[in-house]
Scaffold this active site. Structure first.
Site, PDB file in Angstrom:
ATOM      1  CG  MET A  26     -24.646  16.483 -11.087  1.00 28.90           C
ATOM      2  SD  MET A  26     -25.614  16.301 -12.588  1.00 28.90           S
ATOM      3  CE  MET A  26     -25.980  17.997 -12.964  1.00 28.90           C
ATOM      4  CG  LEU A  29     -17.452  20.848  -6.079  1.00 30.57           C
ATOM      5  CD1 LEU A  29     -16.614  20.250  -4.951  1.00 30.57           C
ATOM      6  CD2 LEU A  29     -18.886  20.365  -6.001  1.00 30.57           C
ATOM      7  CG  HIS A  30     -21.324  26.883  -6.923  1.00 34.87           C
ATOM      8  ND1 HIS A  30     -22.156  26.818  -5.829  1.00 34.87           N
ATOM      9  CD2 HIS A  30     -22.009  26.336  -7.956  1.00 34.87           C
ATOM     10  CE1 HIS A  30     -23.302  26.288  -6.189  1.00 34.87           C
ATOM     11  NE2 HIS A  30     -23.253  25.966  -7.471  1.00 34.87           N
ATOM     12  CG  HIS A  33     -21.645  22.497  -5.038  1.00 30.64           C
ATOM     13  ND1 HIS A  33     -21.271  23.200  -6.149  1.00 30.64           N
ATOM     14  CD2 HIS A  33     -22.669  21.695  -5.422  1.00 30.64           C
ATOM     15  CE1 HIS A  33     -22.011  22.835  -7.171  1.00 30.64           C
ATOM     16  NE2 HIS A  33     -22.880  21.930  -6.770  1.00 30.64           N
ATOM     17  CD  GLN A  57     -29.244  14.854 -12.740  1.00 29.78           C
ATOM     18  OE1 GLN A  57     -28.934  13.918 -12.007  1.00 29.78           O
ATOM     19  NE2 GLN A  57     -29.331  16.093 -12.291  1.00 29.78           N
ATOM     20  N   GLY A 145     -29.538  21.408  -1.587  1.00 28.69           N
ATOM     21  CA  GLY A 145     -29.803  22.844  -1.573  1.00 28.69           C
ATOM     22  C   GLY A 145     -31.246  23.134  -1.927  1.00 28.69           C
ATOM     23  CE  LYS A 146     -35.315  25.536   2.811  1.00 35.13           C
ATOM     24  NZ  LYS A 146     -36.039  26.583   3.561  1.00 35.13           N
ATOM     25  CB  SER A 184     -22.560  24.277 -12.114  1.00 32.25           C
ATOM     26  OG  SER A 184     -22.214  23.770 -10.848  1.00 32.25           O
TER      27      SER A 184
HETATM   28  O1  PAF Z   1     -28.452  18.705  -7.708  1.00 38.20           O
HETATM   29  C1  PAF Z   1     -27.585  18.032  -8.328  1.00 38.20           C
HETATM   30  O2  PAF Z   1     -26.413  18.430  -8.456  1.00 38.20           O
HETATM   31  C2  PAF Z   1     -27.971  16.718  -8.948  1.00 38.20           C
HETATM   32  O3  PAF Z   1     -29.273  16.756  -9.437  1.00 38.20           O
HETATM   33  C3  PAF Z   1     -27.778  15.519  -8.003  1.00 38.20           C
HETATM   34  C4  PAF Z   1     -28.682  15.608  -6.792  1.00 38.20           C
HETATM   35  C5  PAF Z   1     -26.320  15.450  -7.569  1.00 38.20           C
HETATM   36  C6  PAF Z   1     -28.118  14.216  -8.731  1.00 38.20           C
HETATM   37  O4  PAF Z   1     -27.318  14.026  -9.857  1.00 38.20           O
END
Ligand code: PAF
Length: 280
Positions: A26, A29-30, A33, A57, A145-146, A184
């Site tokens: 989304m 970025l850090h 990511h 979401q 990511g976990k 983030s």
């Molecule tokens: O983990 C995320 O950044 C989001 O939930 C994803 C997997 C990109 C879906 O929008």
């Protein structure tokens, strides 16, 4: 790196590619990511990343409107890291062209517990957009990511149940030096909150230590960790010791038999809700 905003341009870039490795994000970025993209690069070629803040979401009282949108900054970081070949950054009309959208509904025993209990509809929203993104990108592997442990499980489950030909790879949680999992949402923390934030990991690590020392009462460990954080001014949503394979509660026999476990936590510090987990 090519930056594309439409599915048509994405498909033009990826025509004939059978080994695409994909990292959906989304944005904002850090280092966490960027580590996913590095892993993607080891498992496929070309690497495709996406940036899309997925309204579906977010709950009605969540941070969709103020979620940081930093596309140019993100592009600069990706250019510098040189792992990504195509960045797909669609707008809402591109991914959700019609007002009524099909939805993926995760099974309740996975999607409605823990995060799903506190964020109704969250995993349905995640599953729906990930399915759409997979359909656009058609990756052979995808990396998550976990840190979002339950999300990873939901996506694996969805791929299995829909027979999607995508292998899901998991990357370990990337942490700051003081233990705070990169996210983030850490940028919402005030300075004093930022100093307190690693205590979430401290609480999980204490569960791990006690389990290893032979304390097999998961309820007790959860309550103790919850009281610890609440006593420091947090508002804990849940701290839960669960079986890694299905996120069910372990019995004492499970624990004694060495069933692989994970501790998952979500808690609010001021206005910021943080999540973390630790495999035990
Ligand atoms: O983990 C995320 O950044 C989001 O939930 C994803 C997997 C990109 C879906 O929008």
């Amino acid at each position: 790196m090519k930056v594309v905003h439409t599915i048509e341009d994405l498909r033009d870039q990826l025509r004939g590619q059978l080994r695409v490795a994909f990292v959906p994000t989304m944005g904002n970025l850090h280092e966490g990511h960027l580590a996913l993209m590095k892993l993607a690069r080891q498992h496929g070629d070309p690497v495709v990343a996406s940036i899309f803040v997925n309204r579906l979401q977010f709950g009605p009282n969540e941070d969709f409107d103020r979620y940081p949108r930093t596309l140019q900054n993100d592009i600069d970081k990706l250019e510098q890291a040189r792992d990504v070949y195509v960045l797909f950054a669609p707008d809402e009309k591109e991914l959700y062209p019609e007002p009524q959208s099909y939805r993926v509904q995760p099974p309740a025993d996975l999607g409605d517990i823990l995060e799903g209990e506190y964020r109704p509809g969250f995993f349905g929203g995640v599953s729906t957009v990930v399915l759409k993104l997979f359909s656009c990108v058609q990756p052979r592997v995808a990396v998550f990511g976990k840190k979002d442990y339950q999300q990873l499980m939901v996506i694996r489950n969805m791929c299995r149940q829909f027979q999607l030909p995508v292998e899901i790879l998991a990357h370990e949680t990337v942490r700051d030096q003081d233990g705070l999992a990169l996210s983030s949402r850490n940028m919402y923390l005030q300075p004093l909150e930022r100093a307190e934030a690693p205590q979430l990991y401290v609480a999980l690590a204490s569960i791990q230590q006690q389990l290893q020392a032979g304390v097999h009462d998961a309820d007790h460990l959860e309550k103790q960790a919850t009281a610890y954080l609440n006593g420091r001014g947090w508002k804990v949503d849940y701290i839960a010791v669960r079986r890694r394979r299905d996120l069910n509660k372990p019995s004492r026999d499970d624990i004694a038999a060495g069933e692989p476990l994970v501790a998952l936590a979500a808690a609010k510090l001021g206005a910021t809700r943080l999540i973390d987990n630790l495999e035990l």
